[in-house]
Write an enzyme that holds these catalytic residues in place. Structure first.
Site, PDB file in Angstrom:
ATOM      1  N   GLU A 116      67.001  51.922  34.438  1.00 11.93           N
ATOM      2  CA  GLU A 116      68.331  52.431  34.117  1.00 11.93           C
ATOM      3  C   GLU A 116      68.518  53.876  34.565  1.00 11.93           C
ATOM      4  OE1 GLU A 116      69.182  49.688  30.226  1.00 11.93           O
ATOM      5  OE2 GLU A 116      68.545  51.731  29.886  1.00 11.93           O
ATOM      6  N   CYS A 137      71.095  61.153  35.629  1.00 12.90           N
ATOM      7  CA  CYS A 137      69.854  61.145  34.858  1.00 12.90           C
ATOM      8  C   CYS A 137      69.016  59.992  35.408  1.00 12.90           C
ATOM      9  CB  CYS A 137      70.226  60.946  33.395  1.00 12.90           C
ATOM     10  SG  CYS A 137      68.823  60.813  32.322  1.00 12.90           S
ATOM     11  N   CYS A 181      57.716  53.346  29.669  1.00 14.21           N
ATOM     12  CA  CYS A 181      56.962  54.589  29.491  1.00 14.21           C
ATOM     13  C   CYS A 181      55.736  54.281  28.652  1.00 14.21           C
ATOM     14  CB  CYS A 181      57.818  55.645  28.804  1.00 14.21           C
ATOM     15  SG  CYS A 181      56.946  57.218  28.576  1.00 14.21           S
ATOM     16  N   CYS A 214      56.743  57.548  22.225  1.00 14.83           N
ATOM     17  CA  CYS A 214      57.311  58.453  21.223  1.00 14.83           C
ATOM     18  C   CYS A 214      58.148  57.613  20.255  1.00 14.83           C
ATOM     19  CB  CYS A 214      58.191  59.512  21.877  1.00 14.83           C
ATOM     20  SG  CYS A 214      57.298  60.527  23.067  1.00 14.83           S
ATOM     21  N   CYS A 238      62.116  57.191  20.632  1.00  9.56           N
ATOM     22  CA  CYS A 238      62.649  56.866  21.956  1.00  9.56           C
ATOM     23  C   CYS A 238      62.566  55.364  22.249  1.00  9.56           C
ATOM     24  CB  CYS A 238      61.874  57.653  23.001  1.00  9.56           C
ATOM     25  SG  CYS A 238      62.282  57.231  24.691  1.00  9.56           S
ATOM     26  N   CYS A 297      70.373  59.715  26.001  1.00  7.28           N
ATOM     27  CA  CYS A 297      68.932  59.884  26.144  1.00  7.28           C
ATOM     28  C   CYS A 297      68.205  59.196  25.005  1.00  7.28           C
ATOM     29  CB  CYS A 297      68.571  61.359  26.140  1.00  7.28           C
ATOM     30  SG  CYS A 297      69.208  62.172  27.574  1.00  7.28           S
TER      31      CYS A 297
HETATM   32  N1  SAH Z   1      59.506  61.559  29.277  1.00  5.09           N
HETATM   33  C1  SAH Z   1      60.186  62.770  29.466  1.00  5.09           C
HETATM   34  C2  SAH Z   1      61.516  62.594  30.127  1.00  5.09           C
HETATM   35  C3  SAH Z   1      62.347  61.438  29.689  1.00  5.09           C
HETATM   36  S1  SAH Z   1      62.928  61.499  28.029  1.00  5.09           S
HETATM   37  C4  SAH Z   1      60.313  63.524  28.177  1.00  5.09           C
HETATM   38  O1  SAH Z   1      60.061  62.946  27.139  1.00  5.09           O
HETATM   39  O2  SAH Z   1      60.628  64.694  28.240  1.00  5.09           O
HETATM   40  C5  SAH Z   1      64.291  62.608  28.238  1.00  5.09           C
HETATM   41  C6  SAH Z   1      64.720  63.352  26.983  1.00  5.09           C
HETATM   42  O3  SAH Z   1      65.327  62.444  26.054  1.00  5.09           O
HETATM   43  C7  SAH Z   1      63.571  63.997  26.286  1.00  5.09           C
HETATM   44  O4  SAH Z   1      63.837  65.316  25.864  1.00  5.09           O
HETATM   45  C8  SAH Z   1      63.406  63.087  25.108  1.00  5.09           C
HETATM   46  O5  SAH Z   1      62.717  63.693  24.130  1.00  5.09           O
HETATM   47  C9  SAH Z   1      64.843  62.764  24.793  1.00  5.09           C
HETATM   48  N2  SAH Z   1      65.015  61.661  23.848  1.00  5.09           N
HETATM   49  C10 SAH Z   1      64.223  60.598  23.662  1.00  5.09           C
HETATM   50  N3  SAH Z   1      64.684  59.817  22.651  1.00  5.09           N
HETATM   51  C11 SAH Z   1      65.811  60.414  22.202  1.00  5.09           C
HETATM   52  C12 SAH Z   1      66.767  60.092  21.185  1.00  5.09           C
HETATM   53  N4  SAH Z   1      66.646  59.003  20.458  1.00  5.09           N
HETATM   54  N5  SAH Z   1      67.811  60.926  21.001  1.00  5.09           N
HETATM   55  C13 SAH Z   1      67.965  62.030  21.754  1.00  5.09           C
HETATM   56  N6  SAH Z   1      67.115  62.377  22.725  1.00  5.09           N
HETATM   57  C14 SAH Z   1      66.041  61.592  22.958  1.00  5.09           C
HETATM   58 FE1  SF4 Z   2      58.352  58.428  27.239  1.00  7.04          FE
HETATM   59 FE2  SF4 Z   2      60.536  58.436  25.744  1.00  7.04          FE
HETATM   60 FE3  SF4 Z   2      58.427  59.877  25.005  1.00  7.04          FE
HETATM   61 FE4  SF4 Z   2      59.889  60.639  27.151  1.00  7.04          FE
HETATM   62  S1  SF4 Z   2      60.582  60.555  25.040  1.00  7.04           S
HETATM   63  S2  SF4 Z   2      57.639  60.512  26.980  1.00  7.04           S
HETATM   64  S3  SF4 Z   2      60.452  58.614  27.954  1.00  7.04           S
HETATM   65  S4  SF4 Z   2      58.480  57.647  25.153  1.00  7.04           S
END
Ligand code: SAH
Ligand code: SF4
Length: 339
Positions: free
Chosen positions: A85, A99, A106, A110, A113, A333
């Site tokens: 996506e 984006c 991934c 986290c 996410c 995000c």
């Molecule tokens: N893996 C990298 C880049 C992709 S995630 C990283 O984690 O930085 C891109 C951004 O989206 C990151 O700052 C991540 O923390 C944020 N993100 C992930 N889940 C989210 C959520 N549920 N609400 C808002 N931002 C989120």
């Molecule tokens: Fe991976 Fe989502 Fe964590 Fe970024 S925020 S490292 S995309 S699991």
């Protein structure tokens, strides 16, 4: 593998026996004129267009979802059937940010996410990253919704951790930098990472003027480890050291991203702790992000975010607040999970 859809990875190979200007012409057609079919590249001889059409197709297989707000999400299907996506954010000042995803899924899991919850499929090739940009660049060229325009910014904030696919990410940026092609300068790119220190160090040696963002989300290791398991390998002390070295070397500003999650990381005490953690880091700022619900946590109340921001500022840390768009099409995000 079958290559019915876009595969520009072998463009150079196909043209290697041709005079050098043919590659320049082909790149200019794909990245400059944004052609969607080799037949449109009339500067190239017919036979070459046919060969390119067979071995280096330009069609992109994608579904677009338009948001009520100024957002669009594309679900692209890759040649092996995997789906990824990408999101287009159209700003009021005519900037258009894409984006992009750097991985299918991934591996870092986290908690907050959605991508993290779907697990890891594979790294993307550099041309699969470029393809996401081309898709929206083509869309913006056409009368699309009400506005037209061009891509002005690219952020690696889609699916995946860019520094676990470092070489393809850097190669994609360099391809898009090309003055004879897409011609988007490095300053218009941002890489967001959880803090893979080897990646931060490697980037500082690249001599590329891209922007770096660190996903922090917690002011201490104990909490960070709970919501971001990768913190075990890259604890805050290590990340801060890498960021300091990066700033010293590049003299570039670093952004710390901090998602505001209710009763998890948004207390006054945590704001003070965060200010303490970042005290010694010159040339940095915190971006407070509203949490996009993915089912587990709740977003912080606006009042909490306001107080949190004030505490940071009172302690000498600059902070901005980012609102997210596109929740209705799961394009915000952390909401990218291929629906
Ligand atoms: N893996 C990298 C880049 C992709 S995630 C990283 O984690 O930085 C891109 C951004 O989206 C990151 O700052 C991540 O923390 C944020 N993100 C992930 N889940 C989210 C959520 N549920 N609400 C808002 N931002 C989120
Ligand atoms: Fe991976 Fe989502 Fe964590 Fe970024 S925020 S490292 S995309 S699991």
């Amino acid at each position: 593998m079958y290559f019915h859809y876009m595969n520009i990875g072998n463009l150079e190979k196909i043209l290697e026996k041709e005079p050098a200007y043919r590659l320049r012409q082909a790149k200019s057609a794909v990245f400059g004129d944004l052609i969607e079919n080799w037949e449109e590249a009339t500067v190239l001889p017919q036979a070459l267009r046919k060969k390119l059409g067979e071995d280096c197709p330009l069609q992109i297989r994608a579904k677009v979802l338009l948001s009520k707000e100024k957002t669009a999400k594309a679900v692209l299907t890759l040649n092996d059937g995997l789906k990824i996506e990408s999101v287009l954010l159209r700003h009021k000042d005519n900037r258009n940010t894409i984006c992009v995803s750097s991985q299918a899924g991934c591996p870092l899991g986290c908690q907050f996410c959605l991508t993290g919850q779907m697990g890891f499929k594979r790294n993307l090739e550099y041309f699969e990253i470029v393809e996401q940009v081309l898709f929206f660049a083509r869309l913006l060229k056409k009368p699309f919704d009400t506005a037209q325009g061009r891509v002005t910014n690219i952020v690696f904030m889609g699916m995946g951790e860019p520094f676990l696919n470092h070489d393809n990410v850097i190669k994609a940026i360099k391809v898009l930098n090309d003055k004879d092609g897409f011609n988007l300068g490095s300053r218009h790119f941002s890489i967001s990472t959880v803090g893979i220190t080897e990646g931060i160090e490697k980037l500082s040696k690249e001599n590329l003027q891209v922007n770096l963002a660190i996903s922090l989300h917690a002011p201490d290791d104990e909490l960070r480890e709970k919501i971001m398991p990768i913190n075990k390998k890259y604890p805050l002390r290590k990340i801060m050291e890498a960021v300091k070295n990066y700033i010293e070397k590049t003299k570039r500003r670093v952004m710390f991203e901090y998602i505001m999650i209710e009763d998890v990381n948004d207390s006054e005490e945590q704001a003070k702790k965060l200010a303490e953690l970042l005290k010694g880091i010159s040339l940095s700022f915190v971006n407070l992000i509203s949490y996009n619900p993915t089912g587990i946590f709740k977003p912080s109340l606006p009042e909490r975010i306001k107080i949190f921001k004030e505490i940071l500022e009172k302690n000498g840390i600059s902070a901005t607040q980012r609102y997210r768009f596109g929740q209705d099409i799961r394009a915000a995000c952390g909401q990218l999970g291929v629906c």
